[in-house]
Design a protein around this motif. Structure first.
Motif, PDB file in Angstrom:
ATOM      1  N   SER A 129       0.822  -1.219   0.000  1.00  0.00           N
ATOM      2  CA  SER A 129       0.000   0.000   0.000  1.00  0.00           C
ATOM      3  C   SER A 129       0.854   1.267   0.000  1.00  0.00           C
ATOM      4  O   SER A 129       0.680   2.161   0.831  1.00  0.00           O
ATOM      5  CB  SER A 129      -0.933  -0.041   1.228  1.00  0.00           C
ATOM      6  OG  SER A 129      -1.902   0.978   1.126  1.00  0.00           O
ATOM      7  N   SER A 151       2.116   4.786  -0.986  1.00  0.00           N
ATOM      8  CA  SER A 151       1.679   6.059  -1.572  1.00  0.00           C
ATOM      9  C   SER A 151       2.814   7.061  -1.438  1.00  0.00           C
ATOM     10  O   SER A 151       3.591   7.004  -0.483  1.00  0.00           O
ATOM     11  CB  SER A 151       0.440   6.606  -0.853  1.00  0.00           C
ATOM     12  OG  SER A 151      -0.646   5.735  -1.023  1.00  0.00           O
ATOM     13  N   LEU A 158       2.040   8.350  -6.268  1.00  0.00           N
ATOM     14  CA  LEU A 158       1.687   6.929  -6.149  1.00  0.00           C
ATOM     15  C   LEU A 158       0.513   6.785  -5.184  1.00  0.00           C
ATOM     16  O   LEU A 158       0.452   7.490  -4.168  1.00  0.00           O
ATOM     17  CB  LEU A 158       2.875   6.110  -5.601  1.00  0.00           C
ATOM     18  CG  LEU A 158       4.114   5.973  -6.484  1.00  0.00           C
ATOM     19  CD1 LEU A 158       5.232   5.271  -5.727  1.00  0.00           C
ATOM     20  CD2 LEU A 158       3.785   5.189  -7.755  1.00  0.00           C
ATOM     21  N   HIS A 159      -0.404   5.853  -5.545  1.00  0.00           N
ATOM     22  CA  HIS A 159      -1.584   5.641  -4.692  1.00  0.00           C
ATOM     23  C   HIS A 159      -1.676   4.173  -4.327  1.00  0.00           C
ATOM     24  O   HIS A 159      -1.967   3.329  -5.167  1.00  0.00           O
ATOM     25  CB  HIS A 159      -2.863   6.009  -5.447  1.00  0.00           C
ATOM     26  CG  HIS A 159      -2.812   7.346  -6.106  1.00  0.00           C
ATOM     27  ND1 HIS A 159      -3.063   8.507  -5.428  1.00  0.00           N
ATOM     28  CD2 HIS A 159      -2.527   7.707  -7.381  1.00  0.00           C
ATOM     29  CE1 HIS A 159      -2.956   9.531  -6.259  1.00  0.00           C
ATOM     30  NE2 HIS A 159      -2.628   9.083  -7.454  1.00  0.00           N
ATOM     31  N   HIS A 160      -1.386   3.876  -3.109  1.00  0.00           N
ATOM     32  CA  HIS A 160      -1.640   2.529  -2.552  1.00  0.00           C
ATOM     33  C   HIS A 160      -1.176   1.414  -3.493  1.00  0.00           C
ATOM     34  O   HIS A 160      -1.961   0.570  -3.918  1.00  0.00           O
ATOM     35  CB  HIS A 160      -3.125   2.360  -2.241  1.00  0.00           C
ATOM     36  CG  HIS A 160      -3.623   3.404  -1.271  1.00  0.00           C
ATOM     37  ND1 HIS A 160      -3.178   3.461   0.049  1.00  0.00           N
ATOM     38  CD2 HIS A 160      -4.476   4.428  -1.431  1.00  0.00           C
ATOM     39  CE1 HIS A 160      -3.758   4.497   0.644  1.00  0.00           C
ATOM     40  NE2 HIS A 160      -4.551   5.093  -0.228  1.00  0.00           N
ATOM     41  N   VAL A 161       0.097   1.412  -3.778  1.00  0.00           N
ATOM     42  CA  VAL A 161       0.673   0.417  -4.691  1.00  0.00           C
ATOM     43  C   VAL A 161       1.115  -0.792  -3.895  1.00  0.00           C
ATOM     44  O   VAL A 161       1.795  -0.677  -2.886  1.00  0.00           O
ATOM     45  CB  VAL A 161       1.877   1.032  -5.448  1.00  0.00           C
ATOM     46  CG1 VAL A 161       2.647  -0.032  -6.199  1.00  0.00           C
ATOM     47  CG2 VAL A 161       1.408   2.135  -6.384  1.00  0.00           C
ATOM     48  N   ASP A 162       0.688  -1.960  -4.364  1.00  0.00           N
ATOM     49  CA  ASP A 162       1.166  -3.222  -3.791  1.00  0.00           C
ATOM     50  C   ASP A 162       1.949  -3.967  -4.862  1.00  0.00           C
ATOM     51  O   ASP A 162       1.501  -4.101  -5.995  1.00  0.00           O
ATOM     52  CB  ASP A 162      -0.023  -4.110  -3.356  1.00  0.00           C
ATOM     53  CG  ASP A 162      -0.775  -3.494  -2.206  1.00  0.00           C
ATOM     54  OD1 ASP A 162      -1.980  -3.197  -2.374  1.00  0.00           O
ATOM     55  OD2 ASP A 162      -0.161  -3.288  -1.159  1.00  0.00           O
ATOM     56  N   SER A 168      -0.857   6.527 -13.785  1.00  0.00           N
ATOM     57  CA  SER A 168      -1.465   7.474 -12.835  1.00  0.00           C
ATOM     58  C   SER A 168      -1.232   7.070 -11.393  1.00  0.00           C
ATOM     59  O   SER A 168      -2.120   7.170 -10.532  1.00  0.00           O
ATOM     60  CB  SER A 168      -2.977   7.609 -13.076  1.00  0.00           C
ATOM     61  OG  SER A 168      -3.215   7.997 -14.401  1.00  0.00           O
ATOM     62  N   GLY A 169      -0.074   6.510 -11.134  1.00  0.00           N
ATOM     63  CA  GLY A 169       0.303   6.217  -9.752  1.00  0.00           C
ATOM     64  C   GLY A 169      -0.259   4.925  -9.201  1.00  0.00           C
ATOM     65  O   GLY A 169      -0.106   4.648  -8.005  1.00  0.00           O
ATOM     66  N   THR A 170      -0.894   4.137 -10.026  1.00  0.00           N
ATOM     67  CA  THR A 170      -1.384   2.847  -9.528  1.00  0.00           C
ATOM     68  C   THR A 170      -0.974   1.747 -10.497  1.00  0.00           C
ATOM     69  O   THR A 170      -0.713   2.000 -11.677  1.00  0.00           O
ATOM     70  CB  THR A 170      -2.920   2.813  -9.396  1.00  0.00           C
ATOM     71  OG1 THR A 170      -3.478   3.152 -10.677  1.00  0.00           O
ATOM     72  CG2 THR A 170      -3.407   3.827  -8.366  1.00  0.00           C
ATOM     73  N   ILE A 172       2.000   0.373 -15.036  1.00  0.00           N
ATOM     74  CA  ILE A 172       1.665   1.392 -14.035  1.00  0.00           C
ATOM     75  C   ILE A 172       1.147   2.610 -14.754  1.00  0.00           C
ATOM     76  O   ILE A 172       1.634   2.978 -15.847  1.00  0.00           O
ATOM     77  CB  ILE A 172       2.893   1.720 -13.154  1.00  0.00           C
ATOM     78  CG1 ILE A 172       2.526   2.716 -12.048  1.00  0.00           C
ATOM     79  CG2 ILE A 172       4.065   2.242 -13.978  1.00  0.00           C
ATOM     80  CD1 ILE A 172       3.606   2.862 -10.992  1.00  0.00           C
TER      81      ILE A 172
END
Lengths: 794, 250
Positions: free
Chosen positions: B25, B27, B40-44, B230-232, B228
């Protein structure tokens, strides 16, 4: 970290031009520090050793005459550990082949060497022998000035009788490191000397059997503080009251010691101020250079940190730049400083007579100089690189955000801005957008100009004092002083001497002036009301008439005695009728001469119970050398004369000394100032060049010549340095004023003056240095590979 | 023959390899003055030991930021990064420096060589801080630069410079080789050469290689591709048939 050292060394070599400029500023600063500190140490160690060698007296007491047998009790005064009675008189001397009457001081010495106090050091020949009484040892400077050798003869008028004496040796003494005659300011060995006689012979020839008129003394170490010395001297004066004490002089006020110590102490102050100025300028320049270097290596720093190098390791790497620059500056500074110290010490040998005054290497000074150099360099580097080194690796590897392209304030004045051609617009934008660099440049120019103006001001002030003294105050050509007060006939006789155009009498009375607890030993000079050869003047140069009654004192003396005009003082003569008189203070004048007191000639005579006695006569003479020689021949025949002073020669000598000293100082300061301008401008310009490569390349592509491109940088340098130079003018003014106040002594103070040409020279030299400093920048523009610069990326 | 199931392939990959690094997660928001820019938004994401992973995304997608966080040269605003079960997002600066020093090799788009050091010296710079480096010459040999070791970067071509950069990353014997647009400044043929070097390091030395790029063609040589945008993370895909570098074309 060997590979990082390769990086360090290569980058230093790549920036060698700029670094040379900065290192030279550091070297000059450290050089000044080492030169002045080393010269200080040279003089101070020599002084201490000399005083120790000669068993220098801690005090002297001058009195009319005291039986030696009555002196035993003096050592019972707490603190007094040793005393030596002497016979001392001012005399005139005559040498074959020398027309001018010479003068000097006779000092008696024990028959055998190793006097307990104030010993002499034989330079040529020997000490006294048992072969005859009429032997003399002459001070070495006087002997050299007249090419005297042991075995030569000299005639001295001792107690009104001409005596022929055999020179058995020449000598120096710690008592006369700086030997000046009465009223003099600089040594004149060709006119004034010291003549050492056997004490027994002096007793005989002056009628002082079993007596003395000077007592030297030494104090225990724990009694050396000024207050304790004063207490002891007051006690001794009380003990010797019956014998006509003229003066008590602690070592601190002994003429030779005073001049020497003032000079030494002055060096200590200079050793701090001047180097600090240079080193601050160098640190600023280095700060600028290292900021630029760190910015250029922003990506490299980020990469290193990405590889795993820590902040500390990055700091250490960049600090090594500063360290190496500091070491280089320190080493060159040591070399410059040692050479300068040698030159300064050699100069001092012309004025101060030491048995040995050599230039030494002082490890303490060298180490301190190196530490200071490294400190300032590391400081400048640290401040320059810390913002980049502290960036996170990611941020460091991102290109620096471009400068926000705001309009500068001047652009808002549309009519003015639009009237400028685009080169001026480029220049002004760059100046106002790079505020730190601009301020650094302005500050350096201010410092450079300030140094120049300060030096010119010192020259102007010194010559103003010289002119005040000899063109306004003392207008005589020859001054004759008599051993004892004479009647007015001596004045009439002086007027009859062939070659004398005009003469005036002076009546001088040594005394103590007291106002309650405040007192000072001074000399009152009685002059004619219409005097033309000694004219009291205020600092504006206006004649101040002596009052018919009362005395005229200088502001300095008034401050010491805490008096105002209208107050009255107790006046206690040091000789003759020592009855206390009251004298009114009629006027107080601002004067450059510290403790001068004037009174009307007749009034002073009346006050002393005399009628028209005089102590000396001032002569205005025919300027032809033949006339002067004739006057000297006639004066030589007068045994009553104590000294003959050529005021004209005194002025010339002082001028010569001042010019010699000042010229060297001015040349050195001009070179230093040039280095500051050069270093600062070169540093800022080359940094600007490297930042604006694409801009320059674009102009070249458009068809601008290197000279036209260079003119942009020249304009920028002039716009930065000219305000700095102009700011340096008031800075120099105030700094000169501060120095003027610092050198305000009891003896004299310098007129504070800055000639018109000094201002002009300062500005012109500043502009000249700015133009000279542009030359390497222009060369760099000419050599630039602008085609490659079109592809340069940040 | 039916296409292999992507999830099944991923599952197989997970079973065969240990997780080297795991992002949970993550960010990241950049703040400059009053302006905040979420990147980055909540990347796993899990990175497996020994894999060749390509992260593809357009400019501004957050891929470089993601790589920087993986490499410990940037820190997330939120979330955790586990490396060998250690949460490196809680590391202080000294710990992150040590992490980068001991475990990470970085290759940058514009090489980032020190211009005043030779090729060998640029590699030694990294070897000097490593506890158990390989020799600089060996690293340079591995990237095929044995003969140019005493040249300065200005005397080397782009491909040669990038190979020096790879050797520098490699000399520390890192577990994880992170490459930010390694072919971005190179032409096709030179780019292929670089990719071949990276491929060899993965295959022959077992290095975990992560490449971020905007060039989706490079994904064809990866074992796994993460997209990837837009940050996800838009997509994670196992590539059942990675092609050799020399066949990659753009």
């Amino acid at each position: 970290m060997k590979v990082l050292h390769h990086k360090l060394l290569r980058e230093l070599l790549a920036a060698k031009g700029v670094l040379a400029a900065i290192i030279s500023i550091i070297a000059v600063g450290i050089g000044c520090f080492i030169a002045m500190s080393s010269t200080y140490d040279n003089l101070e160690y020599s002084r201490k050793n000399y005083y120790r060698l000669c068993h220098m007296a801690d005090f002297s007491i001058e009195l009319k005459k005291v039986p030696v047998g009555d002196l035993a009790t003096l050592t019972e005064v707490p603190g007094v550990i040793n005393i030596l009675p002497r016979i001392v008189f001012q005399v005139t001397a005559s040498l074959e082949g020398v027309e001018k009457p010479l003068s000097g001081q006779v000092v008696s010495l024990p028959a055998h060497e190793n006097a307990p106090i104030n010993r002499i050091v034989i330079k040529q020949g020997n000490y006294f022998t048992d072969q005859r009484q009429e032997e003399v040892i002459v001070n070495d400077a006087f002997a050299r000035a007249h090419h005297l050798q042991p075995g030569d003869h000299i005639q001295l008028i001792l107690n009104n009788r001409l005596q022929d004496l055999l020179i058995v040796g020449t000598a120096i003494s710690s008592e006369f490191v700086y030997l000046i005659g009465p009223g003099g300011l600089v040594p004149e060995p060709e006119s004034y000397g010291v003549f050492y006689l056997k004490h027994s012979y002096a007793e005989d020839v002056f009628g002082f059997e079993g007596a003395a008129n000077q007592i030297l003394g030494q104090l225990a170490p724990e009694f050396q503080s000024p207050n304790r010395v004063r207490e002891i001297l007051d006690q001794l004066e009380l003990n010797l009251d019956d014998f006509g004490v003229f003066s008590t002089t602690p070592l601190a006020q002994q003429s030779s010691h005073w001049f020497l110590k003032s000079e030494i102490d002055g060096l200590k102050v200079s050793a701090t101020i001047l180097p600090t100025i240079f080193l601050i300028v160098a640190a600023l320049a280095l700060n600028l250079l290292m900021s630029r270097m760190a910015e250029q290596q922003r990506t490299v720093v980020g990469t290193f940190k990405a590889l795993g190098y820590s902040n500390q390791e990055m700091f250490l790497h960049f600090i090594q730049f500063g360290l190496l620059i500091g070491l280089a500056g320190g080493i060159f500074g040591i070399l410059i400083g040692y050479s300068l110290a040698g030159g300064m010490t050699a100069q001092y040998r012309n004025f101060f007579e030491f048995p040995s005054l050599t230039n030494q290497l002082y490890p303490r000074v060298i180490i301190l100089g190196m530490l200071i150099s490294v400190f300032f360099s590391v400081l400048g580097t640290f401040r320059g690189v810390r913002s980049v080194v502290r960036l996170s690796p990611a941020e460091a590897m991102r290109p620096k955000p471009p400068l926000r392209a705001r309009r500068i304030l001047l652009e808002k004045i549309r009519s003015f801005w639009n009237a400028l051609d685009f080169r001026w617009q480029l220049v002004l934008r760059d100046i106002f957008r790079n505020r730190t660099r601009t301020l650094g440049g302005v500050l350096s120019a201010t410092v450079g100009a300030m140094l120049l103006l300060m030096t010119f001001s010192m020259y102007d002030s010194a010559f103003a004092l010289l002119n005040f003294q000899y063109d306004k105050l003392l207008l005589s050509d020859i001054d004759i002083s008599f051993k004892d007060d004479h009647d007015y006939a001596a004045y009439f006789e002086s007027q009859q001497i062939n070659g004398v155009d005009y003469a005036e009498p002076l009546f001088q009375v040594g005394c103590t002036l007291k106002n309650g607890i405040h007192e000072k030993k001074v000399g009152i000079t009685g002059i004619l009301s219409n005097a033309r050869l000694t004219i009291p003047r205020d600092t504006a140069g206006n004649r101040v008439d002596v009052p018919e009654t009362g005395i005229l004192v200088t502001r300095k003396l008034a401050d010491i005695l805490q008096i105002q005009a209208g107050d009255s003082l107790e006046m206690i003569p040091v000789s003759g009728d020592r009855t206390v008189r009251r004298v009114p203070v009629m006027k107080i004048i601002d004067s450059y001469l510290g403790l001068t007191v004037y009174a009307d000639f007749q009034y002073l005579n009346l006050l002393m119970g005399e009628s028209s006695s005089l102590s000396s006569v001032q002569l205005k003479t025919n300027p032809r050398p033949a006339a002067t020689r004739q006057i000297y021949r006639q004066l030589k025949q007068v045994p009553a004369i104590q000294s003959v002073t050529s005021i004209r020669d005194q002025k010339e000598k002082l001028q010569e000394v001042l010019i010699d000293q000042m010229i060297v100082m001015i040349v050195v300061v001009i070179i230093f100032s040039c280095l500051i301008f050069f270093g600062s401008i070169l540093n800022a310009s080359l940094i600007s060049l490297s930042e604006r490569q694409q801009e320059i390349a674009t102009l070249r592509v458009l068809g601008y010549t290197p000279a036209e491109v260079g003119s942009i940088f020249l304009r920028e340098n002039i716009c930065v340095n000219l305000p700095g130079i102009l700011l340096g003018l008031p800075a120099g003014y105030w700094a000169s004023k501060a120095i003027n106040i610092a050198y305000d002594t009891e003896l004299f103070r310098m007129p504070f003056t800055i000639g018109t040409m000094s201002w002009v020279y300062t500005v012109l030299l500043g502009i000249l240095f700015t133009l000279i400093s542009h030359w390497p920048v222009q060369k760099a523009i000419q050599k630039m590979d602008w085609l490659k610069s079109l592809n340069v990326k940040e | 023959m039916p296409a292999p199931d992507a999830d099944a392939l991923e599952s197989d990959l997970a079973k065969q390899s240990t997780i080297l690094l795991s992002l949970k997660s993550i960010s990241k928001t950049y703040t400059t003055g009053d302006v905040s820019v979420p990147v980055l938004h909540h990347v796993d994401l899990d990175i497996y030991a020994g894999e060749f992973l390509v992260i593809v995304g357009p400019s501004g997608s957050g891929k470089s930021t993601l790589l920087n966080i993986v490499g410990g040269i940037d820190v997330p605003t939120e979330g955790d990064v586990y490396f060998h079960n250690q949460n490196i997002s809680l590391f202080n600066e000294q710990q992150l420096t040590r992490y980068r020093r001991e475990h990470i090799g970085f290759v940058f788009q514009f090489y980032n060589l020190v211009p005043t050091l030779t090729a060998r010296e640029n590699v030694i710079v990294a070897a000097d801080i490593s506890a158990a480096p390989m020799s600089a010459d060996e690293a340079l040999e591995l990237v095929g630069l044995g003969s140019r070791v005493n040249h300065f970067p200005a005397q080397l071509s782009g491909g040669e410079q990038q190979r020096v950069a790879i050797a520098r990353a490699l000399v520390k014997n890192p577990e994880l080789l992170l490459c930010d647009e390694p072919t971005g400044a190179l032409d096709l043929s030179t780019g292929r050469m670089i990719l071949e070097v990276l491929g060899n390091l993965n295959r022959e030395l077992g290095k975990t290689v992560v490449i971020i790029t905007h060039n989706s063609a490079i994904g064809h040589m990866a074992q796994r591709i993460v997209r990837i945008g837009s940050g996800t993370i838009a997509e994670t895909k196992v590539n059942p048939h990675p092609i050799p570098a020399r066949q990659v074309t753009w």
